[in-house]
Design a protein around this motif. Structure first.
Motif, PDB file in Angstrom:
ATOM      1  N   PRO A  10       0.829  -1.204   0.000  1.00 16.83           N
ATOM      2  CA  PRO A  10       0.000   0.000   0.000  1.00 16.83           C
ATOM      3  C   PRO A  10       0.866   1.257   0.000  1.00 16.83           C
ATOM      4  O   PRO A  10       2.028   1.224   0.431  1.00 16.83           O
ATOM      5  N   PRO A  11       0.341   2.355  -0.461  1.00 12.74           N
ATOM      6  CA  PRO A  11       1.119   3.600  -0.447  1.00 12.74           C
ATOM      7  C   PRO A  11       1.322   4.088   0.986  1.00 12.74           C
ATOM      8  O   PRO A  11       0.704   3.596   1.923  1.00 12.74           O
ATOM      9  N   VAL A  12       2.207   5.042   1.153  1.00 12.52           N
ATOM     10  CA  VAL A  12       2.482   5.593   2.471  1.00 12.52           C
ATOM     11  C   VAL A  12       1.202   6.212   3.031  1.00 12.52           C
ATOM     12  O   VAL A  12       0.501   6.938   2.336  1.00 12.52           O
ATOM     13  N   ALA A  13       0.883   5.871   4.264  1.00 13.44           N
ATOM     14  CA  ALA A  13      -0.337   6.384   4.879  1.00 13.44           C
ATOM     15  C   ALA A  13      -0.202   7.880   5.165  1.00 13.44           C
ATOM     16  O   ALA A  13       0.850   8.348   5.587  1.00 13.44           O
ATOM     17  N   THR A  14      -1.255   8.594   4.914  1.00 13.43           N
ATOM     18  CA  THR A  14      -1.267  10.030   5.206  1.00 13.43           C
ATOM     19  C   THR A  14      -2.354  10.316   6.231  1.00 13.43           C
ATOM     20  O   THR A  14      -3.320   9.567   6.363  1.00 13.43           O
ATOM     21  N   GLU A  15      -2.197  11.388   6.970  1.00 14.85           N
ATOM     22  CA  GLU A  15      -3.208  11.798   7.931  1.00 14.85           C
ATOM     23  C   GLU A  15      -4.389  12.405   7.203  1.00 14.85           C
ATOM     24  O   GLU A  15      -4.383  12.576   5.989  1.00 14.85           O
ATOM     25  N   PHE A  16      -5.391  12.787   7.965  1.00 15.46           N
ATOM     26  CA  PHE A  16      -6.602  13.309   7.326  1.00 15.46           C
ATOM     27  C   PHE A  16      -6.371  14.654   6.649  1.00 15.46           C
ATOM     28  O   PHE A  16      -7.158  15.068   5.825  1.00 15.46           O
ATOM     29  N   ASN A  17      -5.280  15.330   6.965  1.00 18.21           N
ATOM     30  CA  ASN A  17      -4.993  16.594   6.291  1.00 18.21           C
ATOM     31  C   ASN A  17      -4.253  16.380   4.969  1.00 18.21           C
ATOM     32  O   ASN A  17      -3.898  17.333   4.300  1.00 18.21           O
ATOM     33  N   GLY A  18      -3.986  15.121   4.618  1.00 18.17           N
ATOM     34  CA  GLY A  18      -3.404  14.811   3.324  1.00 18.17           C
ATOM     35  C   GLY A  18      -1.904  14.977   3.235  1.00 18.17           C
ATOM     36  O   GLY A  18      -1.335  14.866   2.167  1.00 18.17           O
ATOM     37  N   LYS A  19      -1.241  15.237   4.351  1.00 20.19           N
ATOM     38  CA  LYS A  19       0.207  15.418   4.339  1.00 20.19           C
ATOM     39  C   LYS A  19       0.879  14.196   4.942  1.00 20.19           C
ATOM     40  O   LYS A  19       0.264  13.402   5.616  1.00 20.19           O
ATOM     41  N   ASP A  20       2.159  14.059   4.700  1.00 19.42           N
ATOM     42  CA  ASP A  20       2.933  12.937   5.222  1.00 19.42           C
ATOM     43  C   ASP A  20       2.895  12.941   6.737  1.00 19.42           C
ATOM     44  O   ASP A  20       3.024  13.987   7.376  1.00 19.42           O
ATOM     45  N   ARG A  21       2.726  11.756   7.339  1.00 19.19           N
ATOM     46  CA  ARG A  21       2.643  11.661   8.796  1.00 19.19           C
ATOM     47  C   ARG A  21       3.925  12.092   9.486  1.00 19.19           C
ATOM     48  O   ARG A  21       3.905  12.549  10.612  1.00 19.19           O
ATOM     49  N   ASN A  22       5.065  11.938   8.831  1.00 22.10           N
ATOM     50  CA  ASN A  22       6.340  12.255   9.457  1.00 22.10           C
ATOM     51  C   ASN A  22       6.840  13.658   9.138  1.00 22.10           C
ATOM     52  O   ASN A  22       7.943  14.010   9.525  1.00 22.10           O
ATOM     53  N   ALA A  23       6.055  14.450   8.447  1.00 18.36           N
ATOM     54  CA  ALA A  23       6.480  15.812   8.115  1.00 18.36           C
ATOM     55  C   ALA A  23       6.557  16.642   9.394  1.00 18.36           C
ATOM     56  O   ALA A  23       5.730  16.513  10.288  1.00 18.36           O
ATOM     57  N   PHE A  24       7.574  17.469   9.494  1.00 24.13           N
ATOM     58  CA  PHE A  24       7.735  18.334  10.660  1.00 24.13           C
ATOM     59  C   PHE A  24       7.029  19.657  10.357  1.00 24.13           C
ATOM     60  O   PHE A  24       7.609  20.572   9.788  1.00 24.13           O
ATOM     61  N   LEU A  25       5.748  19.717  10.704  1.00 21.01           N
ATOM     62  CA  LEU A  25       4.929  20.892  10.430  1.00 21.01           C
ATOM     63  C   LEU A  25       4.711  21.668  11.711  1.00 21.01           C
ATOM     64  O   LEU A  25       4.552  21.093  12.790  1.00 21.01           O
ATOM     65  N   PHE A  26       4.683  22.976  11.613  1.00 17.95           N
ATOM     66  CA  PHE A  26       4.478  23.823  12.780  1.00 17.95           C
ATOM     67  C   PHE A  26       2.986  24.078  12.963  1.00 17.95           C
ATOM     68  O   PHE A  26       2.256  24.262  12.005  1.00 17.95           O
ATOM     69  N   GLY A  27       2.521  24.089  14.210  1.00 17.87           N
ATOM     70  CA  GLY A  27       1.127  24.412  14.492  1.00 17.87           C
ATOM     71  C   GLY A  27       0.382  23.219  15.072  1.00 17.87           C
ATOM     72  O   GLY A  27       0.950  22.188  15.398  1.00 17.87           O
ATOM     73  N   TRP A  28      -0.927  23.397  15.245  1.00 18.89           N
ATOM     74  CA  TRP A  28      -1.778  22.356  15.814  1.00 18.89           C
ATOM     75  C   TRP A  28      -2.203  21.422  14.688  1.00 18.89           C
ATOM     76  O   TRP A  28      -3.109  21.719  13.924  1.00 18.89           O
ATOM     77  N   ASN A  29      -1.548  20.280  14.582  1.00 19.43           N
ATOM     78  CA  ASN A  29      -1.868  19.321  13.535  1.00 19.43           C
ATOM     79  C   ASN A  29      -1.483  17.925  14.017  1.00 19.43           C
ATOM     80  O   ASN A  29      -0.788  17.770  15.024  1.00 19.43           O
ATOM     81  N   PRO A  30      -1.952  16.889  13.341  1.00 19.22           N
ATOM     82  CA  PRO A  30      -1.635  15.521  13.772  1.00 19.22           C
ATOM     83  C   PRO A  30      -0.139  15.220  13.782  1.00 19.22           C
ATOM     84  O   PRO A  30       0.336  14.459  14.624  1.00 19.22           O
ATOM     85  N   GLN A  31       0.608  15.814  12.873  1.00 22.95           N
ATOM     86  CA  GLN A  31       2.046  15.556  12.829  1.00 22.95           C
ATOM     87  C   GLN A  31       2.726  16.077  14.098  1.00 22.95           C
ATOM     88  O   GLN A  31       3.663  15.468  14.598  1.00 22.95           O
ATOM     89  N   ALA A  32       2.256  17.200  14.617  1.00 28.89           N
ATOM     90  CA  ALA A  32       2.837  17.749  15.843  1.00 28.89           C
ATOM     91  C   ALA A  32       2.632  16.789  17.016  1.00 28.89           C
ATOM     92  O   ALA A  32       3.509  16.645  17.870  1.00 28.89           O
ATOM     93  N   GLU A  33       1.490  16.124  17.061  1.00 29.34           N
ATOM     94  CA  GLU A  33       1.240  15.167  18.137  1.00 29.34           C
ATOM     95  C   GLU A  33       2.169  13.958  18.023  1.00 29.34           C
ATOM     96  O   GLU A  33       2.639  13.444  19.043  1.00 29.34           O
ATOM     97  N   LEU A  34       2.445  13.510  16.815  1.00 27.97           N
ATOM     98  CA  LEU A  34       3.385  12.397  16.646  1.00 27.97           C
ATOM     99  C   LEU A  34       4.779  12.797  17.110  1.00 27.97           C
ATOM    100  O   LEU A  34       5.453  12.037  17.815  1.00 27.97           O
ATOM    101  N   TRP A  35       5.228  13.984  16.722  1.00 21.81           N
ATOM    102  CA  TRP A  35       6.556  14.443  17.134  1.00 21.81           C
ATOM    103  C   TRP A  35       6.617  14.667  18.640  1.00 21.81           C
ATOM    104  O   TRP A  35       7.623  14.383  19.286  1.00 21.81           O
ATOM    105  N   ASN A  36       5.527  15.163  19.226  1.00 18.00           N
ATOM    106  CA  ASN A  36       5.478  15.365  20.666  1.00 18.00           C
ATOM    107  C   ASN A  36       5.648  14.025  21.388  1.00 18.00           C
ATOM    108  O   ASN A  36       6.405  13.918  22.362  1.00 18.00           O
TER     109      ASN A  36
END
Length: 69
Positions: A10-36
Motif C-alpha cells: 500500500p502507499p504511504v499512509a497520510t493523515e486526514f490533512n493529506g500530508k505525510d505523517r512524518n512531516a515536521f509541520l508547525f502548528g496544531w496538527n496531527p504531525q505535531a502530536e506524533l513528534w510530541n
C-alpha cells in the motif's frame, strides 16, 4: 494453470490533512502530536538512563524531604 494476482504494497499512509505523517509541520496538527510523543519517549529514556547512572532527581528530592522531618 491459474495465475495469482500480484500483490503490491500500500502507499504511504497520510493523515486526514493529506500530508505525510512524518512531516515536521508547525502548528496544531496531527504531525505535531506524533513528534510530541516521539520526543517525550526520548526524554523518558534519557531520564531513565540518567537515573540508572546514579543521578536521580527524584531520589535527591525524597532525601531532602526525609531530612526535614
Amino acid at each position: 494453470m491459474q495465475s495469482r494476482p500480484t500483490t503490491t504494497t500500500p502507499p504511504v499512509a497520510t493523515e486526514f490533512n493529506g500530508k505525510d505523517r512524518n512531516a515536521f509541520l508547525f502548528g496544531w496538527n496531527p504531525q505535531a502530536e506524533l513528534w510530541n510523543g516521539r520526543l517525550a519517549m526520548i526524554g523518558f529514556l534519557a531520564y531513565l538512563l540518567w537515573d540508572l547512572a546514579g543521578y536521580s532527581v527524584l531520589r535527591d528530592v525524597l532525601h531532602l524531604v526525609s531530612y526535614t522531618h
